[in-house]
Design a protein around this motif. Structure first.
Motif, short mmCIF file in Angstrom:
data_model
loop_
_atom_site.label_atom_id
_atom_site.label_comp_id
_atom_site.label_asym_id
_atom_site.label_seq_id
_atom_site.Cartn_x
_atom_site.Cartn_y
_atom_site.Cartn_z
N MET A 1 -23.50 29.21 18.00
CA MET A 1 -23.80 29.24 16.58
C MET A 1 -22.59 29.73 15.78
SD MET A 1 -26.13 28.44 14.43
CE MET A 1 -27.63 28.38 15.40
N GLU A 2 -21.91 30.74 16.27
CA GLU A 2 -20.71 31.23 15.59
C GLU A 2 -19.61 30.17 15.58
OE1 GLU A 2 -21.38 35.96 16.72
OE2 GLU A 2 -20.23 34.63 18.03
N ARG A 3 -19.46 29.47 16.68
CA ARG A 3 -18.46 28.40 16.72
C ARG A 3 -18.76 27.34 15.66
NH1 ARG A 3 -18.94 28.95 22.42
NH2 ARG A 3 -20.14 27.01 22.59
N LYS B 1 -25.59 22.01 7.25
CA LYS B 1 -24.37 21.66 6.53
C LYS B 1 -23.15 21.84 7.42
CE LYS B 1 -21.86 22.24 2.26
NZ LYS B 1 -21.88 22.73 0.88
N ALA B 2 -23.13 22.93 8.21
CA ALA B 2 -22.01 23.15 9.12
C ALA B 2 -21.90 22.02 10.14
CB ALA B 2 -22.16 24.49 9.82
N ALA B 3 -23.06 21.60 10.66
CA ALA B 3 -23.05 20.50 11.62
C ALA B 3 -22.51 19.22 10.99
CB ALA B 3 -24.46 20.29 12.17
N ALA B 4 -22.92 18.95 9.75
CA ALA B 4 -22.44 17.75 9.06
C ALA B 4 -20.94 17.81 8.81
CB ALA B 4 -23.19 17.58 7.75
N VAL B 5 -20.44 18.98 8.41
CA VAL B 5 -19.00 19.14 8.17
C VAL B 5 -18.22 18.89 9.46
CG1 VAL B 5 -17.21 20.87 7.71
CG2 VAL B 5 -19.20 20.68 6.20
N ASN B 6 -18.68 19.46 10.54
CA ASN B 6 -17.97 19.29 11.81
C ASN B 6 -18.07 17.85 12.32
OD1 ASN B 6 -17.06 21.91 11.88
ND2 ASN B 6 -18.77 22.66 13.13
N PHE B 7 -19.19 17.21 12.06
CA PHE B 7 -19.34 15.81 12.48
C PHE B 7 -18.33 14.93 11.73
CE2 PHE B 7 -21.20 11.57 12.12
CZ PHE B 7 -21.43 11.27 13.47
#
Length: 415
Positions: free
Chosen positions: A365-367, A404-410
């Protein structure tokens, strides 16, 4: 129910410890009509806490404002604490939104400046008696509750009675010990050393923190042009580190990404630190007793939250007990309300700090969050709010933030 009329009192409240938490509580209580004895074991009014991050997180700005300290802090040269953080994905650099307000802030200021300032402010507050050279040696108890303290003074031992005794006396709180309030202790897998430097420029002129997984470091600019530089390595490195403390400290700093030019700066203090700094949590109340600041909860110093939580806990206690402390309410009920607020506001933060003190790399989660914050301005602001303790863990790791974090990283992976 508390019966405040059951015994005579010299004061409404006795506070042990006249640093941040104790002085703040004394000021806020006295303004509400509470008669306060503020005890400080040291006789020097200029005394201060030496081992500290010297940072006041933005969550405490409203308390500083209520205390009326903002003009004095600005005049003393306190530095508004902007920050940037290094991660393996790059730097996280929080900035205000283009059309939004500036980021919340508080201050970096050395305790040698801050402690005497707030203590003097308390001494000038009507209703506060600052008693220097008074060290609590025991509690006065009646019918199973605390009704005062015994203190060693330059003139001998004295007894001071009060409706409420407040322990603002640090992580090794004597008040907590005498009241029989045990501490839950959690091991900290890092050790830490810091030193003060002059003429040490930092990138952007703002604070820097390095997440090196698992080692840590930070550099905070402070008043009078002095920068506090700290390293917090894994304890596995301690034996080799201590063989040559100065050499090891400087070598660690030189190896940091975008390392501050420590060799051209002037070191104006010794290298000081601790090899064992466990995290403590205590129940913040007992019959006739309240604990604030580090006496109630001592977190990992790498997060720089101690000063902010000291000020906030003083405010929470005041809001809960001021009326009852003057004898017009139920003190036990007021203390229970303070304990609920303290737990609700700080327990989740402390749990995360305890877990990170195990000296581990980032968890999944932190990553996810840290990597996205290095790539997206809105998530960098989101992380800044959490680091400033303006939002709690549940909001920090909310489904919306995680999505949102998942979308940014994707998107980053696709690019």
């Amino acid at each position: 129910m508390t019966r405040p009329e059951s015994a005579g009192h010299d004061y409404d409240v006795v506070i042990s410890g006249a640093s941040l938490a104790g002085s703040a509580a004394a000021i806020l209580l006295a303004r509400r009509g509470v008669r306060v004895a503020l005890l400080e074991r040291r006789s020097d009014p200029q005394a201060y806490k030496v081992l500290c991050t010297h940072a006041i997180t933005a969550n405490a700005y409203p308390v500083l404002d209520e205390l009326g300290l903002i003009p004095d802090l600005e005049k003393a040269g306190a530095v508004r604490n902007e920050a940037r953080w290094y991660t393996r994905w790059g730097w996280i650099v929080p900035k205000a939104a283009p059309a939004g307000p500036e980021l919340p802030y508080a201050y970096n200021i050395r305790r040698s400046t801050l402690d005497p300032l707030i203590r003097a402010h308390a001494a000038r507050t009507p209703g506060v008696d600052l008693l220097l050279g008074h060290q609590v040696t025991g509690l006065v108890r009646e019918a199973g509750r605390t009704v005062g303290v015994r203190a060693a003074t330059p003139q001998g031992e004295r007894e001071i009675r009060a409706r409420l005794v407040v322990g603002a006396d640090g992580k090794d709180s004597a008040v907590a010990k005498f009241a029989g309030v045990p501490a839950r202790s959690f091991e900290n897998g890092r050790f830490g050393y810091l030193a003060h430097f002059r003429n040490l420029p930092l990138h952007g002129g703002i604070g820097q923190t390095w997440f090196l997984e698992p080692d840590m470091a930070y550099a905070f600019p402070n008043d009078d042009g002095v920068t506090v530089l700290a390293v917090l390595p894994d304890k596995k490195r301690l034996p080799a580190f201590r063989e040559d403390l100065e050499g090891s400290f400087l070598e660690f700093v030189r190896a940091l990404p975008e390392a501050p030019p420590v060799d051209s700066a002037e070191r104006v203090s010794k290298i000081i630190g601790t090899i064992d700094y466990p995290l403590h949590s205590r129940k913040p109340t007992a019959p006739g007793v309240a604990l604030i600041g580090d006496a109630a909860l001592t977190s990992d110093p790498l997060w720089g939250v101690g000063c902010g939580w000291a000020l906030q806990s003083a405010q929470w206690l005041t809001e809960a007990v001021a009326s009852a402390a003057t004898g017009t309410g139920d003190l036990d009920r007021a203390l229970a309300a303070y304990a609920r607020t303290h737990g609700r506001r700080l327990r989740g933060h402390q749990q995360l700090a305890v877990d990170f003190a195990k000296v581990r790399p980032f968890n999944p989660m932190e990553r996810l969050i840290f990597s996205a914050a290095a790539r997206d301005a809105s998530l960098a602001r989101h992380m800044y709010l959490f680091a400033s303790r303006l939002i709690g863990p549940l909001r920090f790791l909310s489904p919306v933030a995680v999505a949102k974090a998942a979308a940014v990283n994707f998107r980053h992976r696709g690019a």
